[in-house]
Design an enzyme around this catalytic site. Structure first.
Site, mmCIF file in Angstrom:
data_model
loop_
_atom_site.group_PDB
_atom_site.id
_atom_site.type_symbol
_atom_site.label_atom_id
_atom_site.label_comp_id
_atom_site.label_asym_id
_atom_site.label_seq_id
_atom_site.Cartn_x
_atom_site.Cartn_y
_atom_site.Cartn_z
ATOM 1 N N SER A 171 -3.041 7.320 13.667
ATOM 2 C CA SER A 171 -2.750 7.512 15.084
ATOM 3 C C SER A 171 -4.027 7.664 15.901
ATOM 4 C CB SER A 171 -1.878 8.759 15.275
ATOM 5 O OG SER A 171 -2.625 9.924 14.960
ATOM 6 N N SER A 203 4.503 -1.563 4.255
ATOM 7 C CA SER A 203 4.659 -2.946 4.704
ATOM 8 C C SER A 203 4.821 -3.886 3.519
ATOM 9 C CB SER A 203 3.443 -3.381 5.528
ATOM 10 O OG SER A 203 3.283 -2.565 6.658
ATOM 11 N N GLN A 214 0.834 -1.205 0.000
ATOM 12 C CA GLN A 214 0.000 0.000 0.000
ATOM 13 C C GLN A 214 0.865 1.250 0.000
ATOM 14 O OE1 GLN A 214 -3.682 0.444 2.546
ATOM 15 N NE2 GLN A 214 -2.358 1.816 3.701
ATOM 16 N N GLY A 215 0.711 2.094 -1.016
ATOM 17 C CA GLY A 215 1.473 3.328 -1.130
ATOM 18 C C GLY A 215 0.660 4.536 -0.727
ATOM 19 N N TYR A 216 0.517 4.739 0.570
ATOM 20 C CA TYR A 216 -0.258 5.878 1.091
ATOM 21 C C TYR A 216 0.655 6.893 1.776
ATOM 22 C CZ TYR A 216 -5.084 4.173 0.409
ATOM 23 O OH TYR A 216 -6.293 3.780 -0.113
ATOM 24 N N SER A 217 1.183 6.528 2.955
ATOM 25 C CA SER A 217 1.916 7.478 3.790
ATOM 26 C C SER A 217 3.176 7.992 3.103
ATOM 27 C CB SER A 217 2.304 6.825 5.114
ATOM 28 O OG SER A 217 1.167 6.503 5.880
ATOM 29 N N GLU A 255 -10.746 -1.791 5.796
ATOM 30 C CA GLU A 255 -9.537 -2.369 6.365
ATOM 31 C C GLU A 255 -9.808 -3.166 7.625
ATOM 32 O OE1 GLU A 255 -5.015 -0.933 7.526
ATOM 33 O OE2 GLU A 255 -6.529 0.526 6.980
ATOM 34 N N GLU A 276 -4.829 10.024 17.797
ATOM 35 C CA GLU A 276 -5.352 11.396 17.659
ATOM 36 C C GLU A 276 -6.238 11.528 16.429
ATOM 37 O OE1 GLU A 276 -1.776 11.403 20.185
ATOM 38 O OE2 GLU A 276 -2.248 10.563 18.220
#
Length: 388
Positions: free
Chosen positions: A368, A159, A124-127, A243, A370
């Site tokens: 997170s 990951s 997964q290419g998100y962050s 997810e 938050e």
């Protein structure tokens, strides 16, 4: 087939096909480095028998039909059989439901069968650096070039990227756009030497299941754009809502096994005689039961925007506290590794120590605490958006 018969079939198949080399091989968060060759071979065995993608909207891609309750049954039996940690879970549990919801027929027919056969692995290419929890701040671009897109940018905390065949990438396709606008969801092949580079990130555990991924003009076919250009945010949010479903129950069965090990250790070391330790164990046990009931209650409630965030808040903190408890019941010996410190591999940890170190990140990765609280506050409770 009713659920009882389905459970018997699943249990019998696992009993017949799981060899001694499969059981206890490990894998999963914090242990993705374990038994990779065995786990890839096992993935193909699962696929050949139709156990990958059970209950997808259709059963014509090599998988088998199953009701929601039967998906839960399979997840339970799989975890209780101590089968290998899945290496194809990102393709099965994230990409596939997203394609079923947003993809074209051509995209489904191209990508779902290899996932169901256990042949193609995904990441997964998100962050990105500077755009982790705040995903809308990403800067990776994808520029249209005839019938392809050229993807340039950096992703992080990816990951299994070192083993993946494909990556689904959220990138900015509209020049000058900002925040949620102008984003697109692209399927990018990883085997592009010189255009895709994977750099492992060494963790506290000494392992490197997370990676940085650099795209330098990487090519993605225009036909592999999911949901239409500029609609990436909608697709990405749809994926995040998917997810945490049945896979949450699998996770909790694994948690139960970890808690059982902590209890056995507490009894063996005498820590169970400490009233404070006993109280912490009881709390972990009770909260795990609560998480299971909540997961069962929310199965199939895809329209509830708060359910995934509540689930993440519950298990992230719970698992982190379990890691701390695992060290507490072992006493001072918890700080000593199991290896021979004179050999060439002095940095070695056992399963409990890896769990303690890896769970420090449980309340951060995947969104997170938050961010999860903001989602609940704004999208569920209707509170004013955070400012500043």
């Amino acid at each position: 087939m009713d659920d009882t018969a389905f459970r018997a079939e699943a249990r019998a198949w696992l009993h017949t096909h799981l060899r001694a080399s499969h059981r206890g091989v490990g894998g999963g968060p914090g242990s993705e480095h374990l038994g990779l060759r065995v786990r890839r071979e096992w993935e193909r065995q699962l696929g050949a028998a139709g156990w990958i993608g059970i209950g997808w909207a259709e059963d014509g891609w090599g998988n088998r039909p199953a009701t929601l309750s039967q998906q839960v049954v399979w997840a339970e039996e799989y975890a209780r059989a101590r089968a290998p940690g899945r290496v194809g879970h990102i393709g099965e549990n994230l990409l596939a439901p997203t394609l079923i919801a947003f993809g074209t027929r051509e995209q489904k027919d191209r990508f779902l069968p290899p996932v169901a056969r256990g042949e193609e692995l995904w990441c997964q290419g998100y962050s990105e650096p500077g755009a982790g929890s705040d995903l809308a701040g990403l800067r990776t671009t994808a520029v249209r070039d005839g019938d392809t897109y050229r993807v340039t940018g950096q992703k992080i905390w990816t990951s299994l990227a070192q083993d993946a065949d494909w990556c689904f990438v959220l990138a900015r396709t509209e020049a000058g756009s900002s925040r949620h606008r102008g984003l697109s969801f692209l399927l990018v092949p990883m085997d592009q030497p010189g255009r895709v580079e994977v750099r492992p990130i060494r963790q506290l555990t000494g392992t490197s299941e997370f990676n940085e991924v650099f795209f330098d003009g990487a090519v993605a076919r225009a036909g592999h754009l999911v949901g239409g250009e500029g609609n990436g945010w909608q697709v990405a949010m749809g994926l995040l809502a998917l997810e945490r479903g049945v896979s949450t129950l699998v996770q909790q069965i694994g948690f139960e096994a970890e808690l059982d090990e902590v209890i056995r250790t507490a009894v063996a070391t005498g820590a169970a005689g400490d009233p404070e330790i006993r109280a912490r164990i009881v709390r972990q046990w009770a909260e795990l039961r609560t998480m299971r009931w909540n997961a069962l209650r929310t199965l199939g409630t895809g329209g509830d925007p708060g359910a995934p965030s509540v689930a993440k808040l519950l298990w992230g903190g719970w698992h982190q506290r379990l890691g701390e408890l695992a060290m507490a019941v072992r006493g001072p010996g918890a700080t000593v590794g199991p290896g021979d410190w004179s050999d060439e591999r002095p940095y070695e940890l056992d399963a409990g120590q890896r769990m303690f170190l890896f769970t420090r990140a449980d309340t951060i990765y995947g969104g997170s605490d938050e961010i999860q609280r903001n989602i609940i506050a704004e999208r569920v409770l209707g509170l004013p958006r955070e400012t500043g």
